[in-house]
Scaffold this motif. Structure first.
Motif, PDB file in Angstrom:
ATOM      1  N   GLY A 116     -21.404 -19.131 -34.012  1.00  0.00           N
ATOM      2  CA  GLY A 116     -20.366 -18.174 -33.647  1.00  0.00           C
ATOM      3  C   GLY A 116     -19.932 -17.330 -34.823  1.00  0.00           C
ATOM      4  O   GLY A 116     -19.861 -16.096 -34.735  1.00  0.00           O
ATOM      5  N   TYR A 151     -17.297 -16.217 -23.376  1.00  0.00           N
ATOM      6  CA  TYR A 151     -18.332 -15.640 -24.220  1.00  0.00           C
ATOM      7  C   TYR A 151     -18.965 -14.408 -23.583  1.00  0.00           C
ATOM      8  O   TYR A 151     -19.729 -13.685 -24.235  1.00  0.00           O
ATOM      9  CB  TYR A 151     -19.408 -16.675 -24.580  1.00  0.00           C
ATOM     10  CG  TYR A 151     -20.192 -17.241 -23.422  1.00  0.00           C
ATOM     11  CD1 TYR A 151     -21.335 -16.596 -22.947  1.00  0.00           C
ATOM     12  CD2 TYR A 151     -19.822 -18.426 -22.818  1.00  0.00           C
ATOM     13  CE1 TYR A 151     -22.067 -17.112 -21.890  1.00  0.00           C
ATOM     14  CE2 TYR A 151     -20.539 -18.949 -21.752  1.00  0.00           C
ATOM     15  CZ  TYR A 151     -21.668 -18.293 -21.307  1.00  0.00           C
ATOM     16  OH  TYR A 151     -22.379 -18.811 -20.253  1.00  0.00           O
ATOM     17  N   ALA A 203     -22.271 -15.404 -28.781  1.00  0.00           N
ATOM     18  CA  ALA A 203     -22.161 -15.882 -27.396  1.00  0.00           C
ATOM     19  C   ALA A 203     -22.854 -17.234 -27.234  1.00  0.00           C
ATOM     20  O   ALA A 203     -22.342 -18.128 -26.551  1.00  0.00           O
ATOM     21  CB  ALA A 203     -22.763 -14.852 -26.444  1.00  0.00           C
ATOM     22  N   VAL A 215     -20.594 -19.893 -28.792  1.00  0.00           N
ATOM     23  CA  VAL A 215     -19.460 -20.225 -27.928  1.00  0.00           C
ATOM     24  C   VAL A 215     -19.914 -21.084 -26.750  1.00  0.00           C
ATOM     25  O   VAL A 215     -19.259 -22.070 -26.386  1.00  0.00           O
ATOM     26  CB  VAL A 215     -18.763 -18.943 -27.422  1.00  0.00           C
ATOM     27  CG1 VAL A 215     -17.653 -19.290 -26.435  1.00  0.00           C
ATOM     28  CG2 VAL A 215     -18.195 -18.143 -28.590  1.00  0.00           C
ATOM     29  N   SER A 216     -21.045 -20.731 -26.154  1.00  0.00           N
ATOM     30  CA  SER A 216     -21.529 -21.494 -25.001  1.00  0.00           C
ATOM     31  C   SER A 216     -21.868 -22.929 -25.384  1.00  0.00           C
ATOM     32  O   SER A 216     -21.649 -23.853 -24.601  1.00  0.00           O
ATOM     33  CB  SER A 216     -22.752 -20.799 -24.392  1.00  0.00           C
ATOM     34  OG  SER A 216     -23.857 -20.829 -25.279  1.00  0.00           O
TER      35      SER A 216
END
Length: 297
Positions: free
Chosen positions: A135, A255, A285, A288-289
């Motif tokens: 991130g 995200y 993204a 974050v996922s």
């Protein structure tokens, strides 16, 4: 059974609706900030939002929080989630940060929230550490590309990055604070208490600003959507989702906000989407996922 099914369907749809509304917040900031100073704009937004909520509360006979401690907790939440978060984002955009980059910085909120909850609950997993690293790596990649050399209205500087980080910290702490201290109550009265606290904190800062409000079509439109769509709609949905325990559903979709915002900013403001921007946003993204994805049973 039908009523329960309808309620469950709406609850499942709420995170998607929230994320869609939330993505427009950064776009509205770009529309409004050329025509107004940030704190003055937000003071107007809070005041108008309060004026919208109060008749609604009176007509619907909504109960106010009965516990003095809850009034205080809601006031603290308002300072964090409204004054701190929105003040940071609006100030960052006013200082030249683009909508896409501001969304990317604040988009790390689910990462910080999940890592903090895991750390205080026992341990942070290797997957979460990897997500945290990815991130921030993606963010640094995009910031480095735009630092001092971006296009007009889309440049990263130490000043606007500081404002964006304030927004990131505010919404992260606010989310954790609500989960820990704020008890369930009606979203309308709760939001009004938060807005009053945010207005009290923001008004003195607004009075220090020397730039005036240039009331034109773009500013009126930005104000209208900020009040009706974002405050009455988005903020209320966020409060309801956290209150109902669906915050994880929001985090798992957050995200998507930076890439959606970047596309909207490209379409509306011609903010460039370069290969580096795409790569950095995709890496962030992914990070974050990884952090917010539930662990396998």
């Amino acid at each position: 059974m039908v009523g329960n099914a309808g309620d469950n369907s709406w609850l499942r749809a709420m995170p998607w609706v929230f994320v869609l509304i939330w993505s427009t917040g950064f776009i509205v900031a770009r529309y409004g900030m050329p025509h107004a100073p940030p704190m003055t704009f937000l003071a107007w937004r809070y005041a108008l939002s309060i004026l919208c909520f109060l008749p609604w509360i009176w007509l619907a006979k909504v109960a106010w929080p009965k516990d003095r401690a809850q009034w205080l907790h809601l006031a603290v939440l308002g300072v964090l989630m409204h004054a701190g978060y929105l003040g940071g984002v609006w100030a960052a955009v006013k200082a030249g940060m683009g909508s896409g980059l501001s969304a990317l910085v604040v988009g790390l909120q689910p990462v910080l929230t999940a890592v903090w909850l895991s750390a205080t609950g026992g341990a942070v997993t290797r997957r979460q550490w990897l997500g945290l690293t990815l991130g921030f790596t993606g963010l640094v990649l995009v910031v480095a590309r735009k630092f001092g050399a971006g296009s007009e209205g889309d440049t990263a500087t130490w000043l606007n990055l500081s404002f964006a980080v304030i927004a990131l910290i505010s919404i992260t702490v606010g989310t954790l604070y609500q989960k820990r201290f704020v008890q369930p109550c009606d979203v309308r009265s709760a939001n009004t208490v938060q807005l009053i606290a945010a207005f009290v904190v923001t008004l003195p800062l607004a009075l220090l600003e020397t730039e005036g409000m240039n009331w034109n079509g773009e500013l009126v439109g930005a104000m209208a959507w900020s009040v009706l769509g974002l405050t009455l709609g988005g903020s209320s949905l966020l409060y309801m989702l956290i209150q109902r325990g669906a915050a994880a559903s929001v985090s798992s979709l957050m995200y998507l906000v930076p890439p959606c915002t970047a596309i909207l900013a490209w379409l509306l403001f011609s903010e460039p989407i370069t290969v580096v921007t795409i790569a950095g946003t995709a890496i962030t993204a992914l990070g974050v996922s990884l952090v917010v994805r539930p662990a396998k049973a």
